[in-house]
Design an enzyme around this catalytic site. Structure first.
Site, PDB file in Angstrom:
ATOM      1  N   ASP A 181       0.909  -1.139   0.000  1.00 43.82           N
ATOM      2  CA  ASP A 181       0.000   0.000   0.000  1.00 43.82           C
ATOM      3  C   ASP A 181       0.944   1.184   0.000  1.00 43.82           C
ATOM      4  OD1 ASP A 181      -1.463   2.301   0.927  1.00 43.82           O
ATOM      5  OD2 ASP A 181      -3.088   0.908   1.378  1.00 43.82           O
ATOM      6  N   HIS A 182       1.106   1.836  -1.141  1.00 41.76           N
ATOM      7  CA  HIS A 182       2.219   2.789  -1.225  1.00 41.76           C
ATOM      8  C   HIS A 182       2.052   3.979  -0.270  1.00 41.76           C
ATOM      9  CE1 HIS A 182      -0.398   5.008  -3.992  1.00 41.76           C
ATOM     10  NE2 HIS A 182       0.404   6.031  -3.846  1.00 41.76           N
ATOM     11  N   HIS A 244      -5.729   2.924   0.975  1.00 39.80           N
ATOM     12  CA  HIS A 244      -5.005   4.095   1.471  1.00 39.80           C
ATOM     13  C   HIS A 244      -5.737   4.849   2.586  1.00 39.80           C
ATOM     14  CE1 HIS A 244      -2.896   3.040  -2.076  1.00 39.80           C
ATOM     15  NE2 HIS A 244      -3.596   3.765  -2.925  1.00 39.80           N
TER      16      HIS A 244
HETATM   17  C1  BG6 Z   1      -3.514   4.541  -6.452  1.00 42.91           C
HETATM   18  C2  BG6 Z   1      -4.833   4.605  -7.137  1.00 42.91           C
HETATM   19  O1  BG6 Z   1      -3.488   3.470  -5.555  1.00 42.91           O
HETATM   20  O2  BG6 Z   1      -3.290   5.742  -5.747  1.00 42.91           O
HETATM   21  C3  BG6 Z   1      -4.886   5.788  -8.083  1.00 42.91           C
HETATM   22  O3  BG6 Z   1      -5.065   3.409  -7.870  1.00 42.91           O
HETATM   23  C4  BG6 Z   1      -4.516   7.050  -7.356  1.00 42.91           C
HETATM   24  O4  BG6 Z   1      -6.168   5.909  -8.654  1.00 42.91           O
HETATM   25  C5  BG6 Z   1      -3.229   6.897  -6.569  1.00 42.91           C
HETATM   26  O5  BG6 Z   1      -4.351   8.060  -8.322  1.00 42.91           O
HETATM   27  C6  BG6 Z   1      -2.977   8.106  -5.684  1.00 42.91           C
HETATM   28  O6  BG6 Z   1      -1.684   8.030  -5.133  1.00 42.91           O
HETATM   29  P1  BG6 Z   1      -0.884   9.321  -4.715  1.00 42.91           P
HETATM   30  O7  BG6 Z   1       0.390   8.802  -4.124  1.00 42.91           O
HETATM   31  O8  BG6 Z   1      -0.664  10.129  -5.956  1.00 42.91           O
HETATM   32  O9  BG6 Z   1      -1.751  10.052  -3.734  1.00 42.91           O
END
Ligand code: BG6
Length: 491
Positions: A181-182, A244
């Site tokens: 989960d980045h 997230h």
């Molecule tokens: C991803 C989603 O997990 O997270 C995308 O699939 C989204 O739809 C992205 O744009 C958002 O990540 P960040 O790091 O740009 O907030």
């Protein structure tokens, strides 16, 4: 940390994630001298390519997306020469034998004792096949350790997540599986734990006696981009909330872990999900808002509505925005609403958490509006990384009055901080899965989300529309207004 020798096997090496995030992250780790000395990368994808061709793809990705410039040719050569390419149709199990032989040759060349990371940067429908082919071909019974890193989405609902988990569990044990989960790799998301558990000031008031509500916003300005095929079936609830948004809720709400050890931390996070109130269909209608963007303007540019995007059904009921009020029914949080909102094509790209503290028992002071603003702790995750605390102080001069001031800390104002994937890849190389999601977290998150999608399936009459470039539908404001609150504007 000792640097363990390993081969990093990247499935989906020609894909978007590899280019935008993984090659740049590996290059940053190289520049920071955080890669093992005995190390190689094998890129796997369907198309034909040579090692040299692959290396020049890596170069252009790094030049476009990395934090560090490529200046020193010798240093670049040392990095790129560790990249190898292997064409493979992941579904047919023949090609795997050749891949295994390549890894063994590289083991020999770099003196690597069979340690492997398999990173699946591919659509999840391939995860099961790849895992079982790896097992059949004997990849998972080598001498060294093996780890599997997989990207979201982890299933579409609880049932499909269970099936997926079943498939990969046949080849990998739970402690070998690293589910990304980045958001957990983001500096300020990791900082929540430190802010909370290393400061007496916050921890002592971090509960329902002192906190009125908590607001978590993750807004984007981009639309669905080229991902309609995926997004039409997913929507913001599955795409952002299941993972997230709930991860940020867990970090804010968890109890202090007994020790800063992986399982101790994950245990506390899971308890939050166990206390998260699961909604009945009536409660979904009361506490959860879904929206979809219509044509509007982003930074002055006209943009189409969601239903006009290529690949989107002109009658689509897919939500591109979700706002919800969550309750965590435990001693610490009983009665404190956690408001979350996330959406595409909103006014600003921003991820931010606001903790709104309760008012003073008696208001002795007035500002012009004859109210005393509450203390707010604002944790800024993106694009600015930092936090500030809103306090009330005396207005200088004789007339008196109160003004709010911000005590401000900015972490990335002076220089760039590591990207989420740098930390996550580094941790996986060292066998630290703290900032990856455990199976019970994933499954509980799906249970919460499934109750909402089930309620939504019965009727779409509650789908609200919002103009692209705004903060979402009016219903999202009403959600807080009913409780006497409002969304604090993103800073
Ligand atoms: C991803 C989603 O997990 O997270 C995308 O699939 C989204 O739809 C992205 O744009 C958002 O990540 P960040 O790091 O740009 O907030």
């Amino acid at each position: 940390h000792e640097h363990h020798p390993l081969i990093f096997v990247l499935f989906g090496a020609t894909g978007d994630l590899a280019k935008r995030k993984l090659f740049p992250a590996l290059y940053s780790l190289h520049k920071e001298r955080l890669l093992p000395e005995r190390f190689a990368v094998v890129g796997v994808a369907r198309g034909e390519n040579t090692d040299e061709g692959f290396r020049s793809d890596v170069l252009s990705a790094v030049e476009t997306y990395a934090r560090f410039d490529v200046k020193d040719q010798q240093d670049w050569d040392a990095f790129k020469n560790r990249f190898y390419y292997y064409p493979l149709d992941v579904k047919s199990h023949e090609g795997y034998t050749g891949l295994k032989a390549l890894l063994e040759r590289l083991d020999h060349r770099y003196q690597i004792p069979g340690n492997r990371i398999f990173f699946l940067a591919m659509a999840p429908e391939f995860f099961g096949t790849i895992a079982s082919n790896l097992k059949k071909t004997g990849f998972t019974s080598t001498q060294g350790w093996k780890r599997l890193i997989i990207e979201k989405p982890f299933g579409h609902d609880l049932l499909s997540a269970q099936q997926l988990n079943q498939q990969i569990s046949e080849a990998f044990a739970e402690d070998e599986i690293y589910r990304i989960d980045h958001y957990l790799g983001k500096e300020m998301v990791q900082n929540i734990e430190v802010i909370r558990f290393a400061n007496t000031l916050f921890e002592s008031v971090w509960n329902n006696r002192y906190i009125d509500n908590i607001q978590i916003t993750s807004s984007e300005t981009v639309g669905v981009e080229e991902r309609a095929a995926y997004y039409e079936k997913s929507g913001a609830l599955r795409d952002m909330v299941q993972n997230h948004m709930l991860q940020m809720v867990m970090m804010m709400a968890m109890e202090p872990p007994s020790r800063l050890k992986t399982e101790a931390i994950r245990d506390e996070k899971v308890k939050v999900l166990r206390s998260l109130r699961r909604y009945t269909p009536e409660e979904v209608r009361e506490h959860v808002v879904r929206g979809q963007y219509t044509a509007g303007r982003i930074k002055g540019q006209a943009v189409p509505g969601y239903r006009e995007e290529p690949g989107v059904d002109p009658n689509s009921a897919t939500e591109t925005f979700v706002a919800a009020k969550l309750y965590i029914d435990n001693f610490r949080w009983a009665g404190v609403p956690f408001y979350i909102r996330t959406g595409k094509r909103m006014a600003q790209k921003s991820t931010e958490i606001v903790v709104q503290f309760k008012e003073m028992p008696i208001n002795l002071y007035f500002n012009r509006e004859r109210t005393l603003g509450p203390n707010l702790l604002v944790i800024r995750i993106h694009p600015v990384e930092g936090m500030h605390l809103m306090l009330n102080v005396k207005r200088p001069g004789t007339e008196g009055g109160i003004i709010p001031v911000a005590m401000d800390f900015c972490q990335n104002c002076a220089e760039g901080t590591p990207e989420a994937y740098e930390r996550l890849l580094y941790d996986a190389m060292h066998g630290d899965s703290t900032f990856f999601t455990r199976w019970d977290e994933v499954s509980l998150a799906w249970k919460f989300v499934d109750a909402i999608s089930a309620a939504w399936e019965t009727s779409t009459s509650d789908l609200a529309h919002y103009t692209a470039g705004t903060w979402g539908p009016e219903e999202a404001n009403q959600l807080l207004r009913k409780d006497g609150f409002h969304w604090w504007p993103v800073s």
